[in-house]
Design an enzyme around this catalytic site. Structure first.
Site, PDB file in Angstrom:
ATOM      1  N   GLU A   1       0.829  -1.203   0.000  1.00  0.00           N
ATOM      2  CA  GLU A   1       0.000   0.000   0.000  1.00  0.00           C
ATOM      3  C   GLU A   1       0.865   1.255   0.000  1.00  0.00           C
ATOM      4  O   GLU A   1       0.597   2.219  -0.737  1.00  0.00           O
ATOM      5  CB  GLU A   1      -0.912   0.021   1.237  1.00  0.00           C
ATOM      6  CG  GLU A   1      -1.839  -1.188   1.382  1.00  0.00           C
ATOM      7  CD  GLU A   1      -1.233  -2.320   2.194  1.00  0.00           C
ATOM      8  OE1 GLU A   1      -0.008  -2.564   2.077  1.00  0.00           O
ATOM      9  OE2 GLU A   1      -1.985  -2.972   2.955  1.00  0.00           O
TER      10      GLU A   1
ATOM     11  N   ALA B   1      13.476 -44.646  -7.553  1.00  0.00           N
ATOM     12  CA  ALA B   1      14.889 -44.928  -7.832  1.00  0.00           C
ATOM     13  C   ALA B   1      15.052 -46.417  -8.109  1.00  0.00           C
ATOM     14  O   ALA B   1      14.162 -47.223  -7.808  1.00  0.00           O
ATOM     15  CB  ALA B   1      15.757 -44.539  -6.632  1.00  0.00           C
TER      16      ALA B   1
ATOM     17  N   ARG C   1      11.052 -24.740  -5.146  1.00  0.00           N
ATOM     18  CA  ARG C   1      12.046 -24.540  -4.089  1.00  0.00           C
ATOM     19  C   ARG C   1      12.241 -23.059  -3.785  1.00  0.00           C
ATOM     20  O   ARG C   1      12.373 -22.647  -2.632  1.00  0.00           O
ATOM     21  CB  ARG C   1      13.411 -25.074  -4.550  1.00  0.00           C
ATOM     22  CG  ARG C   1      13.735 -26.446  -4.072  1.00  0.00           C
ATOM     23  CD  ARG C   1      15.218 -26.723  -4.310  1.00  0.00           C
ATOM     24  NE  ARG C   1      15.483 -28.149  -4.238  1.00  0.00           N
ATOM     25  CZ  ARG C   1      16.652 -28.706  -4.533  1.00  0.00           C
ATOM     26  NH1 ARG C   1      17.656 -27.946  -4.957  1.00  0.00           N
ATOM     27  NH2 ARG C   1      16.809 -29.993  -4.416  1.00  0.00           N
TER      28      ARG C   1
ATOM     29  N   ASP D   1      22.632 -39.082  -1.131  1.00  0.00           N
ATOM     30  CA  ASP D   1      22.912 -38.219  -2.293  1.00  0.00           C
ATOM     31  C   ASP D   1      23.815 -37.035  -1.975  1.00  0.00           C
ATOM     32  O   ASP D   1      24.294 -36.378  -2.896  1.00  0.00           O
ATOM     33  CB  ASP D   1      21.591 -37.658  -2.861  1.00  0.00           C
ATOM     34  CG  ASP D   1      20.597 -38.755  -3.208  1.00  0.00           C
ATOM     35  OD1 ASP D   1      21.035 -39.905  -3.391  1.00  0.00           O
ATOM     36  OD2 ASP D   1      19.390 -38.455  -3.294  1.00  0.00           O
TER      37      ASP D   1
ATOM     38  N   ARG E   1      19.325 -22.110  -7.339  1.00  0.00           N
ATOM     39  CA  ARG E   1      20.295 -21.455  -8.202  1.00  0.00           C
ATOM     40  C   ARG E   1      19.507 -20.656  -9.231  1.00  0.00           C
ATOM     41  O   ARG E   1      18.791 -21.221 -10.053  1.00  0.00           O
ATOM     42  CB  ARG E   1      21.210 -22.500  -8.841  1.00  0.00           C
ATOM     43  CG  ARG E   1      22.045 -23.227  -7.767  1.00  0.00           C
ATOM     44  CD  ARG E   1      22.741 -24.461  -8.235  1.00  0.00           C
ATOM     45  NE  ARG E   1      21.856 -25.561  -8.599  1.00  0.00           N
ATOM     46  CZ  ARG E   1      21.381 -26.476  -7.735  1.00  0.00           C
ATOM     47  NH1 ARG E   1      21.691 -26.401  -6.452  1.00  0.00           N
ATOM     48  NH2 ARG E   1      20.603 -27.444  -8.157  1.00  0.00           N
TER      49      ARG E   1
ATOM     50  N   GLU F   1      11.315 -32.882   0.311  1.00  0.00           N
ATOM     51  CA  GLU F   1      12.075 -33.621  -0.709  1.00  0.00           C
ATOM     52  C   GLU F   1      12.806 -34.727   0.020  1.00  0.00           C
ATOM     53  O   GLU F   1      13.937 -34.535   0.468  1.00  0.00           O
ATOM     54  CB  GLU F   1      13.078 -32.712  -1.421  1.00  0.00           C
ATOM     55  CG  GLU F   1      12.458 -31.626  -2.258  1.00  0.00           C
ATOM     56  CD  GLU F   1      13.479 -30.984  -3.207  1.00  0.00           C
ATOM     57  OE1 GLU F   1      13.830 -31.604  -4.224  1.00  0.00           O
ATOM     58  OE2 GLU F   1      13.913 -29.865  -2.929  1.00  0.00           O
TER      59      GLU F   1
ATOM     60  N   LEU G   1      10.514 -40.771   5.411  1.00  0.00           N
ATOM     61  CA  LEU G   1       9.966 -39.517   5.908  1.00  0.00           C
ATOM     62  C   LEU G   1       8.672 -39.137   5.183  1.00  0.00           C
ATOM     63  O   LEU G   1       7.688 -38.729   5.821  1.00  0.00           O
ATOM     64  CB  LEU G   1      11.025 -38.404   5.766  1.00  0.00           C
ATOM     65  CG  LEU G   1      10.667 -37.006   6.247  1.00  0.00           C
ATOM     66  CD1 LEU G   1      10.124 -37.013   7.667  1.00  0.00           C
ATOM     67  CD2 LEU G   1      11.885 -36.068   6.141  1.00  0.00           C
TER      68      LEU G   1
END
Lengths: 406, 406
Positions: free
Chosen positions: B60, B174, B196, B212, B219, B321, B326
């Site tokens: 505003e 996977a 993200r 991993d 980025r 992710e 989980l």
């Protein structure tokens, strides 16, 4: 230029009508192709016909007969739109090419040429030799799609293979204890009934038969069609059961239903005799197949089975309703054309049964690639239509709308 | 009646513009809501503003300032369209309600009321007490959707939780050896980068970090936006790592990236000290959480973690992710709002890793039900947006198009 445009449009419209008529044979013509024909004079339809059942009259002949049924004088000098090249040979019926010539048809527009390399073009030649103008290729893709099974049998000597599955969001077809009723929605199950009614045969494995003792028949009332709107099949798809381990006997439900069952056993199977005996009561045939050995044991040669289904039983379209073993083997051996998955908004967890038993892959380069062709909402579920990636062709991909509205 | 119609249309258009401006804050405002404002006089926009970053000026105030930037005389007697109720309290900045009053605004149209029960309505009251006409609820649903995380934190004291997954056609994330690069298409991975960049925090587990060693940063170049078109975030989402088994140390990549990491350890964890020490070099905080015991062992209390993320770190939107452990725990405990699945046209087979570790179900009545909200093509993949079935509300279901075009 502009003067011809309306005529081109009408050409497509008449062929679209012929295709519409052909689709009425979806549930009945097996092993024959679905064919529709329209006769046009002065841009008016004067006769229509479609092939209804193997052994019955062909679409062109019925269209010619329809002219007098409508009280019109004759089909002479009319233009015939037909979805498949008229036949030139004697089968159950006389050649349709002869019937068109005799009726004095002026011009024939054909959607697709007969896919059988041995007879392809002979009907067209007969018509042209009689002085009839012949045009081919109008709405060719639509006509080919309607008869993809027939095309497959004629050109590849194997059926068009559709693997049908119902799965959860996380790719599970059943709980670990085998319970799977009902993963998919009532709307999805009705669609599967309709697919069953269309195909020539259903393929399953001994595991599914032992586990669920299914009937795998078509029940007209389950199709959800008004009886008056479509000819309801009295025909049952052939049930094909792979029993590589000789675990079955003729007492399972599937062998006692109306229509034919084919039990596929390894050559030299001891159980073959009892199935042959059961033929007396039920329509059971035995197919003895060679076996192939791999790390996980001996398996019936599925390529051989598909070829036999095409050559011996004229199976155009085959639907696979099987467990992860048989479905996985067909995928691994690239013996499929389509996967139709009904995906339910449910989560079963990692202990649930998977879709496809496959060898253990070590690199992503080894995995099996397919491609999405269509996604569609069915009730609360989503239906995914997937194609084998080697049947991909750039034209088709371009023309398809991947995701279609509800 | 008919005379008022064009005005109503323009009302929505001005608010739609305010929402468009608010969206420019998608990547920057956390933990503040995304807010846009438009000032209108004689049906002309005379000033625009949007909140860009926590601590910076509100929408505003920027809109009022924009009037003079445009060389116009004053905002007096103009109509302000703003996507969220103007604040009435002193934070980093003075109350927006006061600024609007001081600027002599005639009327304020608000999309959504402040969701914080403690301050909700106070801005409106202040404006009305000053004689300003206030209208609320225009494009409310759109405004709420844009700030669903902020609404969740204010009303439920936990973040809006989105579980993001990439899977094969057969529900595998996977290969059995853990290889998963790249299941999904480049287009899908770019979308995940954008998600993200929007969320306040990313939640993962020690298994993913150990397996991993990911960075889980945004980025700017990977977002695929032209830098001039959108303000690119310099902000990194907070990385939250659950390490119930105390398997991690501060040497993993994720703890060394720009921005904050929060390591969640069970109360009394011996490894806590080393993470506290690492704070000197990196921005690491330690959250000690109570544990819950079940058949499979001791687990960090995820409900507690989510509440702490909301209250202590102002996390509005949380993207998960993580692996099947989980992700499955969040599903099983109903601690999620959305599942976003990128489904690749690939088959990995039954030995591949599954999506959700869940207890073994014995009956279909025990399984977890969700609902499909949208399906969309992304490159060669399909993106499924799934909602927890208890967040279902009939209005939303009706208004959503389940399947949208490519």
């Amino acid at each position: 230029m502009s003067a011809t445009k309306p005529l081109i449009l009408q050409d497509s419209q008449f062929m679209a009508r012929a295709l519409e008529l052909a689709k009425r044979g979806l549930f009945g013509t097996s092993p024959n192709p679905r064919v529709g024909a329209v006769l046009v004079k002065n841009n008016q339809i004067i006769g229509e016909g479609w092939h209804q059942r193997a052994g019955d009259k062909h679409a062109e002949v019925l269209a010619i007969e329809d002219v007098s049924v409508r009280g019109l004088a004759s089909a002479e000098n009319s233009h015939c739109y037909v979805t498949l090249e008229p036949c030139a040979h004697f089968g159950h019926t006389a050649p349709c090419a002869d019937a068109l010539i005799k009726a004095g048809i002026r011009k024939v527009t054909i959607a697709m040429v007969d896919p059988n390399p041995k007879v392809s073009g002979k009907g067209i030649k007969k018509l042209e030799d009689a002085g009839i103008e012949v045009v081919t290729g109008l709405l060719k893709q639509e006509a080919e799609k309607l008869n993809q099974g027939f095309v497959s049998r004629m050109t590849r000597q194997r059926p068009w293979v559709v693997i049908k599955l119902a799965m959860s969001l996380d790719g599970r077809t059943a709980l670990s204890n085998g319970v799977s009723q009902w993963i998919s929605s009532p709307e999805s199950r009705q669609e599967v009934q309709r697919l069953r009614a269309q195909v020539c045969a259903i393929l399953t494995g001994s595991g599914t038969v032992q586990g669920d003792d299914p009937r795998m028949t078509v029940r007209a009332d389950d199709l959800g069609y008004a009886h008056s709107l479509i000819s309801i099949p009295t025909r049952q798809p052939v049930r094909v059961i792979i029993d590589g381990q000789q675990r079955l006997n003729a007492d399972f439900q599937i062998f006692k239903q109306p229509g034919k069952s084919i039990i596929v056993l390894p050559r030299g199977a001891k159980t073959a005799a009892q199935f042959v005996k059961a033929v007396a009561q039920h329509d059971i045939e035995v197919l003895l197949a060679p076996t192939i050995s791999d790390a996980s044991g001996d398996h019936v040669d599925l390529d051989f089975v598909l070829q036999q289904l095409a050559s011996k039983w004229q199976v155009n379209e085959l639907m696979v309703e099987a467990g992860a073993g048989l479905s996985g083997a067909l995928i691994a051996q690239n013996l499929f054309d389509e996967i139709q998955i009904y995906m339910a908004p449910k989560v079963l967890g990692h202990k649930g049964k998977g879709l496809f038993n496959l060898p253990e892959f070590e690199q992503m380069a080894e995995i099996i690639n397919v491609r999405f062709q269509q996604v569609r909402a069915v009730g609360r579920d989503i239906k995914l239509t997937i194609k084998a990636s080697d049947t991909s062709n750039s034209n088709e991909t371009k023309e398809n709308t991947l995701v279609s509205g509800v």
